[in-house]
Design an enzyme around this catalytic site. Sequence first.
Site, PDB file in Angstrom:
ATOM      1  N   GLU A   1       0.852  -1.193   0.000  1.00  0.00           N
ATOM      2  CA  GLU A   1       0.000   0.000   0.000  1.00  0.00           C
ATOM      3  C   GLU A   1       0.887   1.242   0.000  1.00  0.00           C
ATOM      4  OE1 GLU A   1      -2.559   3.021   0.223  1.00  0.00           O
ATOM      5  OE2 GLU A   1      -3.114   0.943  -0.314  1.00  0.00           O
TER       6      GLU A   1
ATOM      7  N   CYS B   1     -13.457  -0.041  -9.253  1.00  0.00           N
ATOM      8  CA  CYS B   1     -14.560   0.917  -9.170  1.00  0.00           C
ATOM      9  C   CYS B   1     -14.713   1.683 -10.485  1.00  0.00           C
ATOM     10  CB  CYS B   1     -14.338   1.890  -8.008  1.00  0.00           C
ATOM     11  SG  CYS B   1     -12.838   2.889  -8.166  1.00  0.00           S
TER      12      CYS B   1
END
Length: 398
Positions: free
Chosen positions: A282, A354
């Site tokens: 991340e 998304c």
Amino acid sequence: MSDADLIVRVAARGDGVTADGRHAPLAAPGDRLQGGIVVAGPHHVEPVCRHFPTCGGCLLQHLDTPSQTSFVADRVAGALAAQGVAPPPFAPTHLSPPHSRRRAALRAERRGKRVLIGFSEGGSHRIVDMTECAILAPELFALVAPLRALLGGLIADRRGAEIRMTLADQGVDLLLAKVTADGLAAAEALTDFAARHSLARLAIDDGYGPQTRWEPQPVTITLGGVAVPLPHNAFLQATADGEAALVAAVRAAIGGATTVADLFAGLGTFALALPGRVYAAEAGRDAVLALKAAANAAGRPLAVEHRDLYRRPLMTADLDRFAAVVLDPPRAGAAEQIAQLAASRVPAIAYVSCNPSSFARDAAVLVAGGYRLTGITPVGQFRWSTHVELCAAFARDN
């Protein structure tokens, strides 16, 4: 009556499209366009909110549920077709229910003695003053009226503010941005508001970053059964319901893999829900620290690395050590990382997205590299909006 007038689908921006290609706002499949007027058909329903269609928070409240589920799946199928990728079997579309949104960003503006709070009007910067909302969790909407009184003393006339709310384990995490709260009276007003409404945390951001003013106990969000510290402005799936659907789809896609890489891991939505040993990468420093702390406290076999996968994607040799890879990139997709994945021998990939367009572009690269797109689960977390999410499963026969 011509079949050319029939609304046959809903386009990506929410307008209906006739069989002959004309677009009509606020039209549902089965409606007809006659003389420029939409004549309602069997899938056209009464909106559930008085602010529709002015409020830009929802664009599709005139569609019945079957039409909404079809819209979500069609967005994904259309994006794949545009990239020349054959669609795989689709799981039933998962729609989050009304009143389930656990995070929201609202705008506020003071006009004289009035404070307007709500989403922006569609295609405009004007605020639709919210008196009801069919998407927000009740705990979030309950703060709208009290916030009008609080902000009346914190923002100047004709000036605006931003309200960011997240439903955490301990209650509502509230961040007020573009607000200055100097002096004893302002400080007491914030503390009194937080205590009266049992907030989990209250912070302000006057342009120099979030400053916590109230946090009786450390704020967390439970992911995969683990309480994870919740940084300010951290990304979180919009609904707990949608999160559960995506987690289930990811687990199904990777099967019984016992060594998994979770790329763009965030706070650990997927990493903490996966079996076996997990490597999580991340780029957000606060998210990395939160995930490390949570995994260590829970005794989870999770290795977390602070890594920008756009600048330093995991290379093929490293990827080949894993039985499965999970990735959930931002809207831009993961072109650099996908190039390495396409050349790898990883048996299973679960791709959460998304943005159907960037997903389809990346899917085409994986398919060209020898992966099979074996299934897709479409998810509509942002009910009545044109926002679409999905989990896709890829497999390689090694």
